[in-house]
Design a protein around this motif. Sequence first.
Motif, mmCIF file in Angstrom:
data_model
loop_
_atom_site.group_PDB
_atom_site.id
_atom_site.type_symbol
_atom_site.label_atom_id
_atom_site.label_comp_id
_atom_site.label_asym_id
_atom_site.label_seq_id
_atom_site.Cartn_x
_atom_site.Cartn_y
_atom_site.Cartn_z
ATOM 1 N N ALA A 187 0.825 -1.216 0.000
ATOM 2 C CA ALA A 187 0.000 0.000 0.000
ATOM 3 C C ALA A 187 0.857 1.263 0.000
ATOM 4 O O ALA A 187 1.823 1.344 0.767
ATOM 5 C CB ALA A 187 -0.883 -0.013 1.254
ATOM 6 N N TYR A 188 0.505 2.237 -0.837
ATOM 7 C CA TYR A 188 1.179 3.541 -0.819
ATOM 8 C C TYR A 188 0.133 4.646 -1.006
ATOM 9 O O TYR A 188 -0.660 4.605 -1.958
ATOM 10 C CB TYR A 188 2.266 3.626 -1.911
ATOM 11 N N THR A 213 9.995 -2.094 -1.419
ATOM 12 C CA THR A 213 10.819 -0.877 -1.436
ATOM 13 C C THR A 213 12.213 -1.167 -2.016
ATOM 14 O O THR A 213 12.789 -0.315 -2.682
ATOM 15 C CB THR A 213 10.909 -0.236 -0.040
#
Length: 370
Positions: A187-188, A213
């Motif tokens: 989720a971002y 990441t």
Amino acid sequence: MDVIITVLLATAAASGLTAVLAALLLLAERVLVNYGPCAIDINSGERGLDVIGGKPLLTTLMEEDIFIPSACGGRGTCAYCKLQILEGGGAVTPTEEPLLTPEEIADNVRISCQVKVRNDLAVLIPEELFLVKQYRGRVERIIDLTYDIKQLRISLIEPDTIEFLPGQYIQLQAPAYKGNPEPVYRAYSMSSPPSDPNAVETIIRLVPGGICTTWVFTKLAEGDEVIFSGPYGDFHLSESDAEMIWIAGGSGMAPFWSMLRYMKEHDIRRKCTYFFGAVHRPDLFLLDELHQLEAELDWFTFIPALSAEGECDDGVCETGLITEVVDRHIGDASHAEAYLCGSPGMIDAAVKVLRAKGVVEERTYYDKFA
Ligand SMILES: Cc1cc2nc3c(=O)[nH]c(=O)nc-3n(C[C@H](O)[C@H](O)[C@H](O)COP(=O)(O)OP(=O)(O)OC[C@H]3O[C@@H](n4cnc5c(N)ncnc54)[C@H](O)[C@@H]3O)c2cc1C
Ligand code: FES
């Protein structure tokens, strides 16, 4: 087949080769077990799916273009993928139990990534989730905001526009790569405002050893195609005109950067104080932009703070943990709403301070980045 599974499990426990046999078990289940066709009834007859059983409900729905929030990517830790299963869900598993309240269990709420489709099911899916789509986009720009935070701008290919509320998030797919055997979603929060509907921007902090990441920081390049789904989440501005306290740490900046520009564009003049916490000077970013908006908008105050001693002596920021800085600036806040984004530890500590200032639970909104 159940006998084979039981024997494998018992043998694994006895021999201490649990990990190896668990992998064998998974393989055996994938290869040997065919649960056959299963019917999934959605929202009491509103929609029906005919699927092949054997996969988690979350994955099965995703393959049918129904996207359920799943911030941990199906690992059974985030509890974002809760759904009510009215029939056919079987017993709650030990992985699900700690993520569900007794009331939820009584209401047949389940952790959909942990429920395997083995037979016909009847489920309830909130209507707003049918608006979530899968997008294909191209990385237009990657900017280093700090040494461990990047801003990503993804222009949309298909569909080519997205509608969302400032504060909502997407789930970005990190593809398989050496060290990551299969695609995962993370989720971002979108940091761009909804007025920029042909692209999404995110602010991503490197988690050392983290699957997604590491991919973003070491493999993803401008021009690459990416896949994501969205929009998700109920972290967005309320419709009230109450004063707001915003608190963020690190990449927790993302939703506020979207909200602030949205408020400016829509001339929403709610009094707002934004506390942004970091450790050292190089961890701060977007300061010029935020101070510029502070000068333009008389309802907005920006207070950056560093927890390391002696790094704010020139008056650019305040010194102290963000909780201490909030405590110093805020008096009685029983009339205010609080919005928080960042690490679970920071949020839990800040919520305690806010409670002491009178901000009630019903007016406290947050997204924990975990
Ligand atoms: C609603 C929501 C919105 C989010 N928005 C953002 C955002 O805008 N920007 C952003 O950078 N992140 C955001 N996150 C966090 C993000 O989804 C990932 O969890 C994070 O990027 C780590 O993913 P990964 O695959 O690299 O690490 P993983 O492979 O998932 O994790 C590797 C290890 O690091 C630990 N870990 C996971 N996350 C963190 C963390 N944040 N700090 C320390 N250790 C961690 C895990 O427990 C694990 O042991 C958000 C999370 C949620 C739930
Ligand atoms: S996707 Fe995170 S618990 Fe199911």
